[in-house]
Design a protein around this motif. Structure first.
Motif, mmCIF file in Angstrom:
data_model
loop_
_atom_site.group_PDB
_atom_site.id
_atom_site.type_symbol
_atom_site.label_atom_id
_atom_site.label_comp_id
_atom_site.label_asym_id
_atom_site.label_seq_id
_atom_site.Cartn_x
_atom_site.Cartn_y
_atom_site.Cartn_z
ATOM 1 N N THR A 36 28.660 53.208 51.028
ATOM 2 C CA THR A 36 28.837 53.659 49.636
ATOM 3 C C THR A 36 30.035 54.587 49.519
ATOM 4 O O THR A 36 30.851 54.490 48.587
ATOM 5 C CB THR A 36 27.571 54.368 49.136
ATOM 6 N N ILE A 37 30.147 55.516 50.467
ATOM 7 C CA ILE A 37 31.291 56.451 50.442
ATOM 8 C C ILE A 37 32.605 55.698 50.604
ATOM 9 O O ILE A 37 33.602 55.976 49.932
ATOM 10 C CB ILE A 37 31.112 57.514 51.543
ATOM 11 N N ALA A 38 32.611 54.703 51.502
ATOM 12 C CA ALA A 38 33.837 53.914 51.713
ATOM 13 C C ALA A 38 34.244 53.166 50.443
ATOM 14 O O ALA A 38 35.429 53.056 50.087
ATOM 15 C CB ALA A 38 33.640 52.953 52.874
ATOM 16 N N TRP A 39 33.245 52.614 49.754
ATOM 17 C CA TRP A 39 33.536 51.883 48.508
ATOM 18 C C TRP A 39 34.091 52.831 47.433
ATOM 19 O O TRP A 39 35.052 52.493 46.734
ATOM 20 C CB TRP A 39 32.274 51.194 48.031
ATOM 21 N N GLN A 40 33.501 53.968 47.280
ATOM 22 C CA GLN A 40 34.003 54.935 46.304
ATOM 23 C C GLN A 40 35.422 55.383 46.667
ATOM 24 O O GLN A 40 36.244 55.618 45.787
ATOM 25 C CB GLN A 40 33.067 56.159 46.240
ATOM 26 N N GLN A 41 35.715 55.491 47.973
ATOM 27 C CA GLN A 41 37.056 55.858 48.410
ATOM 28 C C GLN A 41 38.062 54.794 48.008
ATOM 29 O O GLN A 41 39.180 55.089 47.582
ATOM 30 C CB GLN A 41 37.075 56.058 49.932
ATOM 31 N N ARG A 42 37.639 53.509 48.147
ATOM 32 C CA ARG A 42 38.545 52.424 47.755
ATOM 33 C C ARG A 42 38.832 52.485 46.250
ATOM 34 O O ARG A 42 39.938 52.223 45.798
ATOM 35 C CB ARG A 42 37.946 51.077 48.145
ATOM 36 N N ARG A 43 37.811 52.803 45.476
ATOM 37 C CA ARG A 43 38.023 52.938 44.026
ATOM 38 C C ARG A 43 39.004 54.082 43.731
ATOM 39 O O ARG A 43 39.884 53.966 42.883
ATOM 40 C CB ARG A 43 36.688 53.185 43.327
ATOM 41 N N PHE A 44 38.823 55.187 44.410
ATOM 42 C CA PHE A 44 39.706 56.335 44.219
ATOM 43 C C PHE A 44 41.146 55.975 44.601
ATOM 44 O O PHE A 44 42.104 56.301 43.891
ATOM 45 C CB PHE A 44 39.199 57.504 45.058
ATOM 46 N N ASP A 45 41.286 55.261 45.733
ATOM 47 C CA ASP A 45 42.621 54.825 46.171
ATOM 48 C C ASP A 45 43.263 53.884 45.151
ATOM 49 O O ASP A 45 44.486 53.915 44.920
ATOM 50 C CB ASP A 45 42.531 54.135 47.528
ATOM 51 N N ALA A 46 42.445 53.032 44.539
ATOM 52 C CA ALA A 46 42.971 52.093 43.550
ATOM 53 C C ALA A 46 43.527 52.832 42.338
ATOM 54 O O ALA A 46 44.587 52.495 41.800
ATOM 55 C CB ALA A 46 41.877 51.121 43.119
ATOM 56 N N VAL A 47 42.796 53.876 41.902
ATOM 57 C CA VAL A 47 43.276 54.670 40.756
ATOM 58 C C VAL A 47 44.597 55.355 41.111
ATOM 59 O O VAL A 47 45.527 55.417 40.306
ATOM 60 C CB VAL A 47 42.208 55.690 40.326
ATOM 61 N N ILE A 48 44.676 55.892 42.333
ATOM 62 C CA ILE A 48 45.930 56.526 42.772
ATOM 63 C C ILE A 48 47.072 55.525 42.801
ATOM 64 O O ILE A 48 48.201 55.816 42.389
ATOM 65 C CB ILE A 48 45.725 57.170 44.165
ATOM 66 N N GLU A 49 46.802 54.311 43.280
ATOM 67 C CA GLU A 49 47.837 53.274 43.337
ATOM 68 C C GLU A 49 48.354 52.926 41.950
ATOM 69 O O GLU A 49 49.555 52.716 41.752
ATOM 70 C CB GLU A 49 47.277 52.030 44.029
ATOM 71 N N ILE A 50 47.438 52.883 40.980
ATOM 72 C CA ILE A 50 47.871 52.615 39.603
ATOM 73 C C ILE A 50 48.786 53.733 39.102
ATOM 74 O O ILE A 50 49.830 53.488 38.481
ATOM 75 C CB ILE A 50 46.645 52.464 38.680
ATOM 76 N N GLY A 51 48.429 54.985 39.396
ATOM 77 C CA GLY A 51 49.268 56.111 38.986
ATOM 78 C C GLY A 51 50.647 56.050 39.617
ATOM 79 O O GLY A 51 51.658 56.334 38.980
ATOM 80 N N ARG A 52 50.697 55.703 40.912
ATOM 81 C CA ARG A 52 51.988 55.577 41.591
ATOM 82 C C ARG A 52 52.833 54.472 40.968
ATOM 83 O O ARG A 52 54.051 54.622 40.789
ATOM 84 C CB ARG A 52 51.759 55.290 43.068
ATOM 85 N N ALA A 53 52.183 53.354 40.657
ATOM 86 C CA ALA A 53 52.925 52.236 40.049
ATOM 87 C C ALA A 53 53.521 52.632 38.713
ATOM 88 O O ALA A 53 54.669 52.272 38.372
ATOM 89 C CB ALA A 53 51.999 51.036 39.876
ATOM 90 N N LEU A 54 52.764 53.408 37.936
ATOM 91 C CA LEU A 54 53.282 53.855 36.639
ATOM 92 C C LEU A 54 54.476 54.793 36.800
ATOM 93 O O LEU A 54 55.358 54.845 35.949
ATOM 94 C CB LEU A 54 52.168 54.574 35.855
ATOM 95 N N GLY A 55 54.489 55.545 37.918
ATOM 96 C CA GLY A 55 55.551 56.525 38.094
ATOM 97 C C GLY A 55 56.804 56.005 38.748
ATOM 98 O O GLY A 55 57.872 56.592 38.606
ATOM 99 N N ARG A 56 56.711 54.906 39.511
ATOM 100 C CA ARG A 56 57.871 54.502 40.310
ATOM 101 C C ARG A 56 58.665 53.318 39.735
ATOM 102 O O ARG A 56 59.714 52.982 40.276
ATOM 103 C CB ARG A 56 57.433 54.164 41.727
ATOM 104 N N THR A 57 58.182 52.691 38.683
ATOM 105 C CA THR A 57 58.932 51.550 38.141
ATOM 106 C C THR A 57 58.732 51.436 36.637
ATOM 107 O O THR A 57 57.690 51.826 36.101
ATOM 108 C CB THR A 57 58.491 50.233 38.808
ATOM 109 N N LEU A 58 59.781 50.935 35.971
ATOM 110 C CA LEU A 58 59.715 50.672 34.535
ATOM 111 C C LEU A 58 59.503 49.189 34.260
ATOM 112 O O LEU A 58 59.414 48.782 33.101
ATOM 113 C CB LEU A 58 61.021 51.127 33.844
#
Length: 614
Positions: A36-58
């Motif tokens: 369960t903890i691993a799955w929640q971590q993957r969700r958290f990582d996915a949200v971070i990846e979306i934030g990075r994508a928004l910041g690094r490219t137009l």
């Protein structure tokens, strides 16, 4: 497996593991807690990846692709699709579709579950798609994909207006949950921000491009106005037509961005066009070419009087390749417009080979028609000026010839009289005297001829020498006598000074004769012409007075100008101009006084001293 109804792409994540509601963490198996903890971590990582994508490219496509991949991962779905609403077309279309063999999915707004969500703005979570009447089975049937569970979330813009929908298909391990709905809504909000920012950015780029295009168009229009202004200024200032046309063609090539240009005029005698001016390669060679009106596109334009735009001359049957071969130039595209003057076509103007991308435009053709009008006016003005100058030269020549013939009357009358007397005279001495008088008049004729030619050429040619006034007065009186008698005028000479003076004797006789002739022509028969000779200090003064009607007001200020004449059918207007020139060449002055109805008096003042000169 192929794409389903309103769908998305293949997820590769492992099945989600979560603890059942109400599970006590202390009593939960350690293995289940770790998963369960691993799955929640993957969700958290996915949200971070979306934030990075928004910041690094137009790049919108890249950002949305990343978002949709993370949505599929976090939803533990088989695939996901982002649909956008095209309000103008009334359709939904798939901007990002995962696992799709169909290039693009389009459906009417309101059709299917995705269409219903886009229309209502409500979330739809269906465990069994085929049990819902809103489900559109057509796409499953077309692709062979089996849609089971569906989660569809609306996408809102900043004004809370629906701009599309995100649809997740076939959750692994069971239907989508309320937690999935909330998580999907938060992730979709990120997609909405990207979409709006991208649209704002694209609008900004488009507006900037529109400003750049508008500036470029404005600069081009300014160039066109400058060209027309420069043409107008050249027409007004330039004395040489070729220079005007050469300048016009160079500027025309710059503004229309053409490689070459030329002006052709119609030669009426041959009915052919000849190149009056040319700019660009082969310009000199073109000046030797003659084109018939039945030859080439330019010939057709001049013959029909209609402007043409041809962006591929190889496809036009009127194009004459022999002209290109003759001048070693290759024509690809051209504009041509007729030149008109006095209601008829007088030639043509053409520009060749658009240098920038694309062909000539209708705007280019309209500009060339305006330039053709300016060029036609320049040509017409120059032709009219040449015709006027030719007429003036012929008129001047006629006036000078008329003046010579008119002035020859006096010596010819004297010659005729002496010739008649010689025929009747037996005395040899008297015959010799008459012969000398004849020869003297021939000398006067030669002198008058030289004087008029010198006046026309602006030359100064006088012979100043010592002259005894008694002899000068007697000889001049004899010269005037035939003119005086013919007009029945009384000649009165007051010789207040009969000493010596220095001047050109022949030219001063011409002065007296011209003033006497003008007086005789102005007076009625019986009038009196008075010639008074006097000395004032170091100057010799001649006064010539008549009792005629006086000088008319319209002649005031231009009496001594060439060809100024009034009220004399046989007058040339050269007499007083020559008189003034002779007096000034002697360093003297001439003035006049005149009263209407009381006559006119001319006063000539000459210096008595001076060296002999030529």
């Amino acid at each position: 497996m192929k794409q389903g109804e309103e769908s998305g792409g293949a997820g590769t994540a492992s099945r989600a593991v979560t603890l059942p509601k109400g599970t006590d963490l202390e009593s939960a198996p350690p293995e289940q807690l770790r998963e369960t903890i691993a799955w929640q971590q993957r969700r958290f990582d996915a949200v971070i990846e979306i934030g990075r994508a928004l910041g690094r490219t137009l790049d919108l496509d890249t950002v949305l692709q990343i978002i949709m991949e993370q949505v599929t991962l976090l939803m533990d779905a088989d695939r996901s699709t982002l649909f956008l609403l095209d309000r103008r077309a009334g359709e939904l279309w798939s901007m990002v579709a995962q696992g799709v063999e169909i290039k693009e999915i389009r459906m009417a707004a309101g059709k299917g579950i995705a269409g219903w969500v886009a229309q209502t703005g409500e979330v739809v979570n269906i465990p069994d798609a085929y049990s819902d009447e809103r489900f559109n089975r057509e796409i499953d049937q077309a692709t062979g994909y089996k849609t089971e569970s569906i989660l569809t979330v609306p996408v809102f813009d900043s004004r809370h207006e629906v701009m599309g929908a995100v649809q997740c298909l076939n959750k692994r391990g069971g239907p989508f949950t309320e937690y999935d709905e909330a998580l999907a809504a938060s992730l979709v909000a990120q997609a909405a921000v990207s979409l709006e920012n991208s649209q704002l950015y694209r609008d900004l780029i488009q507006r900037n491009q529109a400003l750049v295009d508008a500036r470029s168009a404005l600069e081009h229009k300014v160039q066109e106005v400058d060209l027309l202004y420069n043409v107008e200024r050249s027409i007004s200032a330039a004395a040489d037509l070729e220079e005007t046309l050469d300048t016009l063609l160079e500027q025309c090539c710059q503004v229309i961005r053409a490689e070459a240009a030329s002006v052709m005029l119609l030669e009426e005698e041959s009915g052919q066009l000849f190149f009056k001016a040319a700019s660009g390669p082969s310009a000199e060679a073109l000046r030797r070419v003659r084109i018939g009106l039945d030859r080439g596109i330019a010939g057709m334009v001049a013959r029909l009087g209609v402007a043409r735009i041809v962006n591929d001359v190889s496809q036009d049957p009127h194009h004459d390749t022999s002209i290109d071969q003759e001048v070693h130039f290759e024509t690809h595209s051209l504009l041509a417009a007729p030149l008109r003057a006095r209601g008829k076509v007088i030639g043509a103007i053409e520009v060749l080979n658009r240098q920038s991308g694309g062909g000539f435009t209708e705007g280019d053709l309209k500009l060339l028609v305006l330039i053709a009008g300016q060029a036609s006016r320049a040509i017409a003005i120059r032709q009219a000026r040449e015709a006027e100058e030719k007429a003036e030269r012929l008129s001047l020549l006629g006036q000078m010839v008329s003046g010579i013939l008119h002035d020859l009357k006096t010596p010819m009358t004297v010659i005729s009289g002496h010739a008649q007397l010689m025929a009747l005279e037996d005395d040899g001495a008297k015959r010799e005297a008459h012969c000398e008088s004849l020869l003297a008049q021939f000398d006067n004729i030669n002198a008058m001829t030289r004087e008029i030619l010198a006046f026309a050429k602006g030359k100064r040619e006088i012979l100043v020498r010592r002259v005894f006034l008694n002899r000068f007065i007697d000889e001049t009186r004899e010269l005037l006598q035939p003119e005086i008698e013919r007009h029945k005028i009384i000649l009165k000479v007051i010789d207040g000074y009969r000493g010596a003076a220095r001047f050109d004797e022949g030219k001063m006789k011409r002065v007296v004769a011209n003033l006497a002739r003008n007086a005789c022509e102005a007076m009625e028969p019986g009038g009196t012409f008075t010639w008074e000779i006097s000395r004032q200090d170091d100057h010799l003064v001649f006064r010539f007075a008549d009792d005629g009607p006086g000088i008319p007001p319209e002649m005031e200020g231009r009496l001594f100008q060439s060809f100024a004449s009034h009220g004399k059918s046989s007058g040339t207007g050269l007499g007083l101009a020559i008189v003034k020139k002779i007096v000034q060449e002697h360093g003297g002055a001439i003035t006049y006084e005149s009263k209407e109805g009381e006559g006119t008096t001319f006063t000539v003042t000459l210096p008595l001293a001076g060296e002999d000169q030529v």
